[in-house]
Design an enzyme around this catalytic site. Structure first.
Site, PDB file in Angstrom:
ATOM      1  N   PRO A 117       0.786  -1.243   0.000  1.00  0.00           N
ATOM      2  CA  PRO A 117       0.000   0.000   0.000  1.00  0.00           C
ATOM      3  C   PRO A 117       0.818   1.294   0.000  1.00  0.00           C
ATOM      4  O   PRO A 117       0.242   2.373   0.018  1.00  0.00           O
ATOM      5  CB  PRO A 117      -0.810  -0.128   1.293  1.00  0.00           C
ATOM      6  CG  PRO A 117       0.069  -0.921   2.205  1.00  0.00           C
ATOM      7  CD  PRO A 117       0.794  -1.895   1.328  1.00  0.00           C
ATOM      8  N   GLY A 118       2.155   1.191  -0.008  1.00  0.00           N
ATOM      9  CA  GLY A 118       2.927   2.409  -0.244  1.00  0.00           C
ATOM     10  C   GLY A 118       3.700   2.952   0.948  1.00  0.00           C
ATOM     11  O   GLY A 118       4.230   4.057   0.878  1.00  0.00           O
ATOM     12  N   GLY A 119       3.787   2.181   2.026  1.00  0.00           N
ATOM     13  CA  GLY A 119       4.564   2.647   3.182  1.00  0.00           C
ATOM     14  C   GLY A 119       5.988   2.986   2.776  1.00  0.00           C
ATOM     15  O   GLY A 119       6.523   4.042   3.133  1.00  0.00           O
ATOM     16  N   LYS A 120       6.586   2.072   2.021  1.00  0.00           N
ATOM     17  CA  LYS A 120       8.000   2.282   1.666  1.00  0.00           C
ATOM     18  C   LYS A 120       8.127   3.279   0.517  1.00  0.00           C
ATOM     19  O   LYS A 120       9.088   4.027   0.458  1.00  0.00           O
ATOM     20  CB  LYS A 120       8.662   0.944   1.342  1.00  0.00           C
ATOM     21  CG  LYS A 120       8.658   0.000   2.533  1.00  0.00           C
ATOM     22  CD  LYS A 120       9.374  -1.280   2.261  1.00  0.00           C
ATOM     23  CE  LYS A 120       9.124  -2.298   3.372  1.00  0.00           C
ATOM     24  NZ  LYS A 120       7.723  -2.778   3.461  1.00  0.00           N
ATOM     25  N   ASP A 165       2.242  -6.111 -13.803  1.00  0.00           N
ATOM     26  CA  ASP A 165       3.031  -7.199 -13.241  1.00  0.00           C
ATOM     27  C   ASP A 165       4.508  -6.838 -13.460  1.00  0.00           C
ATOM     28  O   ASP A 165       4.955  -6.735 -14.603  1.00  0.00           O
ATOM     29  CB  ASP A 165       2.684  -8.510 -13.971  1.00  0.00           C
ATOM     30  CG  ASP A 165       3.393  -9.707 -13.373  1.00  0.00           C
ATOM     31  OD1 ASP A 165       4.501  -9.524 -12.821  1.00  0.00           O
ATOM     32  OD2 ASP A 165       2.858 -10.825 -13.451  1.00  0.00           O
ATOM     33  N   ASP A 181      10.478  -5.122  -2.356  1.00  0.00           N
ATOM     34  CA  ASP A 181       9.902  -5.603  -1.097  1.00  0.00           C
ATOM     35  C   ASP A 181       8.909  -6.689  -1.523  1.00  0.00           C
ATOM     36  O   ASP A 181       7.729  -6.433  -1.720  1.00  0.00           O
ATOM     37  CB  ASP A 181       9.210  -4.430  -0.397  1.00  0.00           C
ATOM     38  CG  ASP A 181       8.664  -4.803   0.956  1.00  0.00           C
ATOM     39  OD1 ASP A 181       9.349  -5.531   1.690  1.00  0.00           O
ATOM     40  OD2 ASP A 181       7.534  -4.375   1.283  1.00  0.00           O
ATOM     41  N   CYS A 235       8.988  -9.995   4.521  1.00  0.00           N
ATOM     42  CA  CYS A 235       8.637 -10.179   5.937  1.00  0.00           C
ATOM     43  C   CYS A 235       8.560 -11.679   6.237  1.00  0.00           C
ATOM     44  O   CYS A 235       7.712 -12.131   6.986  1.00  0.00           O
ATOM     45  CB  CYS A 235       7.354  -9.436   6.307  1.00  0.00           C
ATOM     46  SG  CYS A 235       5.930  -9.882   5.324  1.00  0.00           S
TER      47      CYS A 235
HETATM   48  N1  SAM Z   1       6.223  -2.391  -0.216  1.00  0.00           N
HETATM   49  C1  SAM Z   1       4.863  -2.365   0.288  1.00  0.00           C
HETATM   50  C2  SAM Z   1       4.774  -1.395   1.435  1.00  0.00           C
HETATM   51  O1  SAM Z   1       5.776  -1.196   2.131  1.00  0.00           O
HETATM   52  O2  SAM Z   1       3.708  -0.796   1.654  1.00  0.00           O
HETATM   53  C3  SAM Z   1       4.373  -3.751   0.641  1.00  0.00           C
HETATM   54  C4  SAM Z   1       4.508  -4.703  -0.507  1.00  0.00           C
HETATM   55  S1  SAM Z   1       3.731  -6.270  -0.267  1.00  0.00           S
HETATM   56  C5  SAM Z   1       4.942  -7.128   0.624  1.00  0.00           C
HETATM   57  C6  SAM Z   1       3.898  -6.958  -1.862  1.00  0.00           C
HETATM   58  C7  SAM Z   1       3.034  -6.290  -2.926  1.00  0.00           C
HETATM   59  O3  SAM Z   1       3.472  -6.785  -4.181  1.00  0.00           O
HETATM   60  C8  SAM Z   1       1.554  -6.595  -2.844  1.00  0.00           C
HETATM   61  O4  SAM Z   1       0.839  -5.406  -2.870  1.00  0.00           O
HETATM   62  C9  SAM Z   1       1.278  -7.423  -4.101  1.00  0.00           C
HETATM   63  O5  SAM Z   1      -0.013  -7.182  -4.651  1.00  0.00           O
HETATM   64  C10 SAM Z   1       2.365  -6.933  -5.031  1.00  0.00           C
HETATM   65  N2  SAM Z   1       2.791  -7.877  -6.086  1.00  0.00           N
HETATM   66  C11 SAM Z   1       2.848  -9.231  -6.014  1.00  0.00           C
HETATM   67  N3  SAM Z   1       3.335  -9.730  -7.164  1.00  0.00           N
HETATM   68  C12 SAM Z   1       3.614  -8.662  -7.967  1.00  0.00           C
HETATM   69  C13 SAM Z   1       4.141  -8.549  -9.281  1.00  0.00           C
HETATM   70  N4  SAM Z   1       4.467  -9.617  -9.992  1.00  0.00           N
HETATM   71  N5  SAM Z   1       4.249  -7.311  -9.804  1.00  0.00           N
HETATM   72  C14 SAM Z   1       3.916  -6.204  -9.078  1.00  0.00           C
HETATM   73  N6  SAM Z   1       3.403  -6.265  -7.839  1.00  0.00           N
HETATM   74  C15 SAM Z   1       3.262  -7.485  -7.283  1.00  0.00           C
END
Ligand code: SAM
Length: 302
Positions: A117-120, A165, A181, A235
């Site tokens: 959701p964009g924290g980082k 993707d 991440d 995580c």
């Molecule tokens: N970095 C985010 C933060 O700090 O708020 C949290 C990221 S979360 C661990 C992983 C995210 O990657 C999810 O929102 C998921 O929908 C997305 N995701 C998974 N596979 C992906 C891909 N192939 N391409 C782009 N995003 C992907």
């Protein structure tokens, strides 16, 4: 606490008995609420005053002046104006570390490869004073909308959202710095509620995560500029989603692991590792379990 046998086996295979006990103990704790001050919109001082005025007690950490641990709440923090106005962002301590370790450079082209959701993403914007050029990629449409909401709310004006993707990002693009991440099993964030009503944490989830982690990291390495740096984090505290993923992805490339060092690091509850250059954070009442590694691409290679 009722941990699945396969998880205990994996932990026992990776860590010594005492460390597994520490991890399981960490799982059983309720974690404190933590937040990051958004210096794009406010100051640390204003946040301290607002929290005190509203009867919230807090502590600080050594490694970031913007990170706060809420020790005692007085109502719901989401009701405070500083929250409503995007002056603070509720974020776990562990999750604040990858952007700090990437250390975003003003004017750099930065990719946040799995951003919602964009924290980082918003932290990267903040750390570069909104002066870097950030592409925030997110595959899931609903999560990309949440990402946009948070970027707008936090005033992160240097971010462009790419709903895609990330495995299919055109190799025509290239970046000076990349944060991956990665999607993961979440084995570092389990707690006593994780296994009560859900069969979500499975071996299959771990296997699926590994596949997409390898594909994402291979793509990240391809689109990282020569001399560029990349931080890979999850995580999860399982080596199969971390060290082993990195090993497979960097095989045959001139990518090297860069040691992680920053001020106040001694404050963080680390797990033992075979390689001093990488970081595993132990789940505790303050920290989620996390993995972080920093990579650098050789100046003349692919
Ligand atoms: N970095 C985010 C933060 O700090 O708020 C949290 C990221 S979360 C661990 C992983 C995210 O990657 C999810 O929102 C998921 O929908 C997305 N995701 C998974 N596979 C992906 C891909 N192939 N391409 C782009 N995003 C992907």
């Amino acid at each position: 606490m009722n941990l699945p046998d396969f998880l205990l086996e994996m932990l026992n295979d990776q860590y010594d008995k005492k460390t597994v006990e520490r991890i399981v103990e960490g799982y059983s704790k309720d974690r404190y609420l933590t937040l990051r001050v958004n210096t794009l919109k406010t100051t640390v001082k204003e946040t301290e005053l607002e929290l005190e005025k509203n009867g919230f007690e807090y502590e600080k950490v050594k490694w970031s002046k913007e990170a706060f641990i809420i020790k005692k709440s007085n109502g719901n923090i989401r009701d405070l104006e500083i929250y409503k106005q995007g002056k603070i962002y509720l974020q776990s301590l562990s999750s604040m570390l990858p952007p700090i370790i990437l250390n975003p450079i003003e004017e750099a082209d930065i990719l946040d490869m799995a951003a919602a959701p964009g924290g980082k993403t918003t932290q990267l914007a903040m750390l570069s004073n909104n002066k870097s050029h950030i592409t925030a990629c997110e595959m899931n449409k609903i999560r990309a909308e949440r990402l946009k909401y948070n970027i707008d709310k936090q005033g992160a004006t240097c971010v462009y959202i790419m709903q895609k993707d990330a495995r299919n990002i055109d190799e025509f693009f290239s970046f000076d710095q990349i944060l991956l991440d990665a999607p993961c099993s979440g084995s570092g964030t389990l707690n006593k509620h994780s296994f009560e009503n859900t069969k979500y944490f499975t071996k299959k989830l771990i296997e699926r995560s590994i596949k997409s982690q390898i594909a994402l990291l291979k793509k990240a390495i391809k689109i990282l500029k020569p001399g560029g740096e990349l931080v890979y984090s999850t995580c999860s505290i399982l080596k199969q989603e971390n060290e082993e993923v990195v090993k497979k992805a960097i095989q045959g490339t001139k990518v090297e692991i860069v040691p992680i060092e920053f001020e106040g690091m001694e404050d963080i509850p680390l797990l033992p590792t075979s390689d001093k250059k990488i970081i595993y954070i132990c789940p505790t009442e303050l920290y989620e379990g996390f993995f972080i590694i920093k990579l650098k691409k050789g100046a003349k290679c692919n």
